[in-house]
Design a protein around this motif. Structure first.
Motif, mmCIF file in Angstrom:
data_model
loop_
_atom_site.group_PDB
_atom_site.id
_atom_site.type_symbol
_atom_site.label_atom_id
_atom_site.label_comp_id
_atom_site.label_asym_id
_atom_site.label_seq_id
_atom_site.Cartn_x
_atom_site.Cartn_y
_atom_site.Cartn_z
ATOM 1 N N ASP A 94 6.860 -0.021 -9.564
ATOM 2 C CA ASP A 94 5.591 -0.737 -9.396
ATOM 3 C C ASP A 94 5.186 -0.772 -7.924
ATOM 4 O OD1 ASP A 94 5.413 -1.281 -12.127
ATOM 5 O OD2 ASP A 94 6.420 -3.222 -11.928
ATOM 6 N N TYR A 95 6.160 -0.998 -7.035
ATOM 7 C CA TYR A 95 5.923 -0.996 -5.589
ATOM 8 C C TYR A 95 5.335 0.344 -5.152
ATOM 9 C CZ TYR A 95 7.391 -0.494 -0.660
ATOM 10 O OH TYR A 95 7.453 -0.235 0.690
ATOM 11 N N LEU A 96 5.867 1.438 -5.693
ATOM 12 C CA LEU A 96 5.337 2.766 -5.349
ATOM 13 C C LEU A 96 3.897 2.912 -5.814
ATOM 14 C CD1 LEU A 96 8.257 5.218 -6.160
ATOM 15 C CD2 LEU A 96 7.603 4.242 -3.960
ATOM 16 N N ARG A 97 3.663 2.602 -7.081
ATOM 17 C CA ARG A 97 2.319 2.770 -7.664
ATOM 18 C C ARG A 97 1.290 1.857 -7.020
ATOM 19 N NH1 ARG A 97 5.294 3.183 -12.402
ATOM 20 N NH2 ARG A 97 5.164 0.944 -12.748
ATOM 21 N N ASP A 98 1.672 0.604 -6.786
ATOM 22 C CA ASP A 98 0.711 -0.407 -6.331
ATOM 23 C C ASP A 98 0.503 -0.437 -4.827
ATOM 24 O OD1 ASP A 98 0.615 -1.082 -9.000
ATOM 25 O OD2 ASP A 98 1.892 -2.858 -8.783
ATOM 26 N N TYR A 99 1.452 0.142 -4.051
ATOM 27 C CA TYR A 99 1.329 0.002 -2.603
ATOM 28 C C TYR A 99 1.876 1.199 -1.809
ATOM 29 C CZ TYR A 99 2.161 -1.529 2.143
ATOM 30 O OH TYR A 99 2.190 -1.580 3.505
ATOM 31 N N ALA A 100 3.140 1.514 -1.965
ATOM 32 C CA ALA A 100 3.841 2.359 -1.000
ATOM 33 C C ALA A 100 3.303 3.779 -0.880
ATOM 34 C CB ALA A 100 5.337 2.390 -1.318
ATOM 35 N N VAL A 101 3.009 4.437 -1.988
ATOM 36 C CA VAL A 101 2.543 5.826 -1.905
ATOM 37 C C VAL A 101 1.288 5.909 -1.048
ATOM 38 C CG1 VAL A 101 1.644 7.781 -3.224
ATOM 39 C CG2 VAL A 101 3.643 6.535 -4.060
ATOM 40 N N ASP A 102 0.334 5.045 -1.286
ATOM 41 C CA ASP A 102 -0.898 5.050 -0.493
ATOM 42 C C ASP A 102 -0.648 4.650 0.958
ATOM 43 O OD1 ASP A 102 -2.413 5.885 -2.661
ATOM 44 O OD2 ASP A 102 -2.966 3.842 -3.234
ATOM 45 N N ALA A 103 0.195 3.650 1.180
ATOM 46 C CA ALA A 103 0.463 3.186 2.548
ATOM 47 C C ALA A 103 1.137 4.269 3.383
ATOM 48 C CB ALA A 103 1.324 1.922 2.517
ATOM 49 N N TYR A 104 2.128 4.932 2.824
ATOM 50 C CA TYR A 104 2.828 5.974 3.574
ATOM 51 C C TYR A 104 1.953 7.201 3.805
ATOM 52 C CZ TYR A 104 7.300 3.688 3.969
ATOM 53 O OH TYR A 104 8.307 2.833 4.325
ATOM 54 N N ALA A 105 0.993 7.449 2.935
ATOM 55 C CA ALA A 105 0.096 8.596 3.105
ATOM 56 C C ALA A 105 -0.757 8.469 4.358
ATOM 57 C CB ALA A 105 -0.786 8.746 1.873
ATOM 58 N N THR A 106 -0.811 7.280 4.978
ATOM 59 C CA THR A 106 -1.609 7.069 6.187
ATOM 60 C C THR A 106 -0.809 7.246 7.480
ATOM 61 O OG1 THR A 106 -1.176 4.685 6.337
ATOM 62 C CG2 THR A 106 -3.012 5.384 4.926
ATOM 63 N N LEU A 107 0.507 7.433 7.384
ATOM 64 C CA LEU A 107 1.338 7.486 8.589
ATOM 65 C C LEU A 107 1.176 8.810 9.341
ATOM 66 C CD1 LEU A 107 4.772 5.897 7.636
ATOM 67 C CD2 LEU A 107 2.920 4.922 8.990
ATOM 68 N N GLU A 108 0.828 8.700 10.590
ATOM 69 C CA GLU A 108 0.768 9.887 11.442
ATOM 70 C C GLU A 108 2.173 10.242 11.876
ATOM 71 O OE1 GLU A 108 -2.220 10.347 14.303
ATOM 72 O OE2 GLU A 108 -3.666 9.139 13.204
ATOM 73 N N GLY A 109 2.451 11.525 11.903
ATOM 74 C CA GLY A 109 3.763 11.992 12.332
ATOM 75 C C GLY A 109 4.758 12.133 11.182
ATOM 76 N N MET A 110 4.402 11.680 9.994
ATOM 77 C CA MET A 110 5.253 11.869 8.828
ATOM 78 C C MET A 110 4.659 12.990 7.987
ATOM 79 S SD MET A 110 6.272 9.348 5.683
ATOM 80 C CE MET A 110 4.820 9.841 4.727
ATOM 81 N N ARG A 111 5.381 14.066 7.849
ATOM 82 C CA ARG A 111 4.898 15.207 7.063
ATOM 83 C C ARG A 111 5.068 14.977 5.569
ATOM 84 N NH1 ARG A 111 2.574 18.460 4.437
ATOM 85 N NH2 ARG A 111 2.834 20.685 4.518
ATOM 86 N N LEU A 112 6.175 14.297 5.205
ATOM 87 C CA LEU A 112 6.500 14.141 3.796
ATOM 88 C C LEU A 112 7.442 12.966 3.599
ATOM 89 C CD1 LEU A 112 6.772 16.096 0.978
ATOM 90 C CD2 LEU A 112 9.089 16.092 1.840
ATOM 91 N N LYS A 113 7.246 12.233 2.531
ATOM 92 C CA LYS A 113 8.226 11.250 2.084
ATOM 93 C C LYS A 113 8.411 11.469 0.597
ATOM 94 C CE LYS A 113 9.698 6.495 1.709
ATOM 95 N NZ LYS A 113 9.512 5.101 2.106
ATOM 96 N N ALA A 114 9.646 11.688 0.187
ATOM 97 C CA ALA A 114 9.978 11.863 -1.227
ATOM 98 C C ALA A 114 10.955 10.755 -1.616
ATOM 99 C CB ALA A 114 10.601 13.230 -1.459
ATOM 100 N N TRP A 115 10.533 9.883 -2.510
ATOM 101 C CA TRP A 115 11.402 8.816 -3.008
ATOM 102 C C TRP A 115 12.282 9.389 -4.102
ATOM 103 C CZ3 TRP A 115 6.384 7.826 -1.560
ATOM 104 C CH2 TRP A 115 6.167 6.755 -0.680
#
Length: 117
Positions: free
Chosen positions: A22-43
């Motif tokens: 739920d944390y991924l769907r409701d918040y984290a995926v979108d929040a991490y997509a805004t980080l500069e300098g991060m090419r990829l995050k795979a949970w």
């Protein structure tokens, strides 16, 4: 580039792999997509073992402070990661895949909750 791997043993937490989806769907995926300098995050997860974590690919060591700006997972789980590792990237090979893009893939977003043993 740098790779970091962060993992939790959820056995001491009230959170589970299922609840963290739920944390991924409701918040984290979108929040991490805004980080500069991060090419990829795979949970990643293993529900049978209640293991949760992520693999990051960073442009530079300086960019690795990004999670501190957006993450809420330590607050949710109740303690820091069980394991944290940082590595210098040596090489990348991208194979031939049926997936044109990685965005939007994963059990938390697709509803595929097949158990891993």
């Amino acid at each position: 580039m740098f790779v970091s791997i962060v993992a939790w043993d959820l056995s001491r937490s009230t959170e589970t792999v299922e609840s963290l989806r739920d944390y991924l769907r409701d918040y984290a995926v979108d929040a991490y997509a805004t980080l500069e300098g991060m090419r990829l995050k795979a949970w990643f997860s293993n529900p049978a073992r209640q293991t949760w974590g992520a693999v990051y690919l960073w442009d530079s060591a300086e960019a690795m402070d990004g999670p501190a700006r957006v993450s809420r997972v330590i607050e949710l789980i109740g303690y820091p990661p069980t394991s944290v590792s940082v590595f210098q990237l040596e090489a990348i090979a991208e194979g031939v895949s049926v997936y044109e893009s990685l965005t939007g893939l994963g059990a938390a977003l697709e509803g595929d909750h097949s158990a891993v043993g």
